[in-house]
Design a protein around this motif. Sequence first.
Motif, mmCIF file in Angstrom:
data_model
loop_
_atom_site.group_PDB
_atom_site.id
_atom_site.type_symbol
_atom_site.label_atom_id
_atom_site.label_comp_id
_atom_site.label_asym_id
_atom_site.label_seq_id
_atom_site.Cartn_x
_atom_site.Cartn_y
_atom_site.Cartn_z
ATOM 1 N N TYR A 62 0.831 -1.212 0.000
ATOM 2 C CA TYR A 62 0.000 0.000 0.000
ATOM 3 C C TYR A 62 0.864 1.261 0.000
ATOM 4 N N THR A 63 1.957 1.204 0.742
ATOM 5 C CA THR A 63 2.849 2.377 0.787
ATOM 6 C C THR A 63 3.382 2.679 -0.604
ATOM 7 N N LEU A 64 3.828 1.620 -1.297
ATOM 8 C CA LEU A 64 4.393 1.824 -2.635
ATOM 9 C C LEU A 64 3.312 2.313 -3.601
ATOM 10 N N LEU A 65 2.121 1.739 -3.494
ATOM 11 C CA LEU A 65 1.031 2.170 -4.383
ATOM 12 C C LEU A 65 0.603 3.609 -4.094
ATOM 13 N N ALA A 66 0.631 3.968 -2.811
ATOM 14 C CA ALA A 66 0.181 5.315 -2.435
ATOM 15 C C ALA A 66 1.183 6.377 -2.871
ATOM 16 N N SER A 67 2.467 6.074 -2.697
ATOM 17 C CA SER A 67 3.459 7.143 -2.882
ATOM 18 C C SER A 67 4.148 7.099 -4.242
ATOM 19 N N TYR A 68 3.941 6.043 -5.000
ATOM 20 C CA TYR A 68 4.619 5.921 -6.292
ATOM 21 C C TYR A 68 4.300 7.112 -7.203
ATOM 22 N N GLY A 69 5.334 7.717 -7.742
ATOM 23 C CA GLY A 69 5.162 8.770 -8.762
ATOM 24 C C GLY A 69 4.362 9.969 -8.313
ATOM 25 N N LEU A 70 4.352 10.237 -7.023
ATOM 26 C CA LEU A 70 3.517 11.335 -6.517
ATOM 27 C C LEU A 70 3.875 12.653 -7.207
ATOM 28 N N VAL A 71 5.163 12.880 -7.394
ATOM 29 C CA VAL A 71 5.611 14.072 -8.124
ATOM 30 C C VAL A 71 5.899 13.689 -9.581
ATOM 31 N N GLY A 72 6.573 12.566 -9.735
ATOM 32 C CA GLY A 72 7.059 12.162 -11.063
ATOM 33 C C GLY A 72 5.958 11.994 -12.095
ATOM 34 N N VAL A 88 0.184 28.829 -7.488
ATOM 35 C CA VAL A 88 0.333 27.703 -6.563
ATOM 36 C C VAL A 88 1.813 27.348 -6.462
ATOM 37 N N SER A 89 2.263 27.100 -5.246
ATOM 38 C CA SER A 89 3.653 26.664 -5.080
ATOM 39 C C SER A 89 3.702 25.138 -5.179
ATOM 40 N N PRO A 90 4.582 24.601 -6.014
ATOM 41 C CA PRO A 90 4.677 23.140 -6.117
ATOM 42 C C PRO A 90 4.972 22.486 -4.769
ATOM 43 N N VAL A 91 5.762 23.149 -3.935
ATOM 44 C CA VAL A 91 6.096 22.558 -2.627
ATOM 45 C C VAL A 91 4.830 22.430 -1.779
ATOM 46 N N SER A 92 4.022 23.487 -1.715
ATOM 47 C CA SER A 92 2.765 23.415 -0.945
ATOM 48 C C SER A 92 1.854 22.337 -1.530
ATOM 49 N N TYR A 93 1.792 22.320 -2.862
ATOM 50 C CA TYR A 93 0.916 21.360 -3.540
ATOM 51 C C TYR A 93 1.304 19.919 -3.170
ATOM 52 N N TYR A 94 2.600 19.618 -3.254
ATOM 53 C CA TYR A 94 3.005 18.227 -3.008
ATOM 54 C C TYR A 94 2.994 17.873 -1.522
ATOM 55 N N LEU A 95 3.173 18.870 -0.660
ATOM 56 C CA LEU A 95 3.047 18.571 0.772
ATOM 57 C C LEU A 95 1.603 18.191 1.093
ATOM 58 N N LEU A 96 0.656 18.973 0.550
ATOM 59 C CA LEU A 96 -0.759 18.641 0.788
ATOM 60 C C LEU A 96 -1.125 17.327 0.101
ATOM 61 N N LEU A 143 11.230 7.839 1.484
ATOM 62 C CA LEU A 143 12.296 7.422 0.556
ATOM 63 C C LEU A 143 11.806 7.489 -0.888
ATOM 64 N N VAL A 144 10.594 6.994 -1.116
ATOM 65 C CA VAL A 144 10.027 7.007 -2.477
ATOM 66 C C VAL A 144 9.880 8.448 -2.963
ATOM 67 N N LEU A 145 9.421 9.307 -2.064
ATOM 68 C CA LEU A 145 9.176 10.709 -2.428
ATOM 69 C C LEU A 145 10.475 11.414 -2.856
ATOM 70 N N VAL A 146 11.562 11.092 -2.175
ATOM 71 C CA VAL A 146 12.852 11.705 -2.528
ATOM 72 C C VAL A 146 13.204 11.390 -3.986
ATOM 73 N N PHE A 147 12.900 10.169 -4.406
ATOM 74 C CA PHE A 147 13.289 9.758 -5.760
ATOM 75 C C PHE A 147 12.213 10.048 -6.805
ATOM 76 N N SER A 148 11.049 10.501 -6.344
ATOM 77 C CA SER A 148 9.923 10.661 -7.257
ATOM 78 C C SER A 148 10.194 11.655 -8.369
ATOM 79 N N ARG A 149 10.889 12.739 -8.062
ATOM 80 C CA ARG A 149 11.171 13.753 -9.077
ATOM 81 C C ARG A 149 12.386 13.357 -9.923
ATOM 82 N N LEU A 150 13.161 12.396 -9.411
ATOM 83 C CA LEU A 150 14.444 12.081 -10.046
ATOM 84 C C LEU A 150 14.382 10.892 -10.995
#
Lengths: 234, 307
Positions: A62-72, A88-96, A143-150
């Motif tokens: 569930y964690t992987l499904l929830a957080s996969y590609g959140l930004v990417g 809109v600030s992307p940082v605020s958007y992705y935090l929410l 951890l997934v989120l750190v790599f999502s944009r990369l």
Amino acid sequence: MNGLLRYLPRHFLDLLMTRGAVMVVIGFLLTLPMSLSGVDDATPEQLMRVLREALGSMGLFYTLLASYGLVGADVRQGFYRFLFAKPVSPVSYYLLSYVATTIVFCLAIFASFGLIAVMVAPVWPGWPALGDVLADYFLVSGLVLVFSRLTNADWIFGPVILGVSALLRGNYPADQSALGKVLNVVLPPTDTGRLFPYDGGVNWEPLLIQLAYAAVLVALAMLIVRKLPMGSAR
Amino acid sequence: MIELRGAGKTYRSLITRKEVHALRDFSITLQPGEVFGIAGPNGAGKTTLLALLLGYLKPTAGTIHIEQTEPRAWVERFGVAYLSELIGIPRWWKTDGTLHRYALLEDMAPTERKAKVEGLIEQLGLAEHRSKRVKQLSKGNLQRLGLAQALLSDSRLVILDEPTHGLDPLWTQRFRDVVEAERRPDRLIIIASHNLDELERLADRVAILDRGTLVRVADASDHSAEGAGVWRLVLTADHPALLTHFPGATKSAQVRELSFDVHGTIEDLNVRLQRALADGMRVRAFFPAQSRLEAAFRDAVQGGSGA
């Protein structure tokens, strides 16, 4: 920011309809073997043990499904172009977005208990088991989120880094070498044991270390979102 | 309002270190109240320039400021009415839901949001498609939805990238009316397009880009230059004295049979045309064979390539 807060419920529904639905399907598939194997002869203690083990697997999926590609996914599919042309600030958007994802994750876990109650037996695993699942969610999703944009394969980095961390921590204990001390600080905490023991209480120190590590990961992910322009290649 | 000073964007391969200059040494000042066009062949750097203005890319050389602010900070504060060339909207969203979502991000009050969304649905002919999902929309309808979400914004900066791409002639015409309606003294409208005719009709100035370089800025509103050149004369029937009235007239390259290219200044051609009409010549149309912008574009791009 007000607009973003008003947008949040619709974003939450999007996540629920897309990611939440997939989680429930995965939950069904994970519950199916338990259902088919039959639990008529099992004692309540045995049932509880099986359920807690299943909860651990579900939690990771569930964690992987929830957080996969959140930004990417927004970058890959070009959704960012209209989204961030708005005030809109992307940082605020992705935090929410991360907050909404966490709520979807929790709902999916509870939905799975419903599935288990219907398909296997009505067993409640207890709040401590849930606490551990949630703490692990924060660490892995961070951890997934750190790599999502990369990278497109962000989902694989969480489990791999945790696996490598466990291996290195085992080979280089913190109390035996300088390298071990460094690894102990740098690598994600994988040797915390149960943060919420089943017999009650909370292991506060490892819990706070794990949550602090997860918070640093989310902050790092947001720093990457801030510093790496949306239109630049990955 | 917007100031670019020696702005450039170079992409560098991580492995081979090979460099691609998407934009080089671009300097210009854009003022509110004007409609500014950007023209150029494929790969000229139009979309890169727009991405730099939106802060989606950072320049690797020079500076870009919107009202003395870095583009990304300005956009996050005020927003931009932006239509991208590629329409990226989640496929499962519905047409009206899409507009409501983007309107929420514009921070509109509920009543204003409803009125604005309904108005745009009506204005852009999306009423019959309002319950359709994005994946069910045709290319033209998707383009109109993209335009609608851009027009939700009341921003002082409008950026439209290939806005008529996929629109039928009727909606292309209506798009021009929309742009005219969006003109305001405090607003800068930037349009990037392959369609030179469209830019000539809408823009006050047009930057011509070629291979990442600003080759020329043409003043599209200046009609004083409409002098000597090639004009196209289309007749309803052949006329035996054509060459007497228009010496040097040649059959135009167009398929149209009675279409001729004639040369001269506008004054000279008016006199000749008057005589020809008096002589019984029947004219169906008389217009510049090539728009000034088209000529400027051809000169700039071919000059740049040495052709």
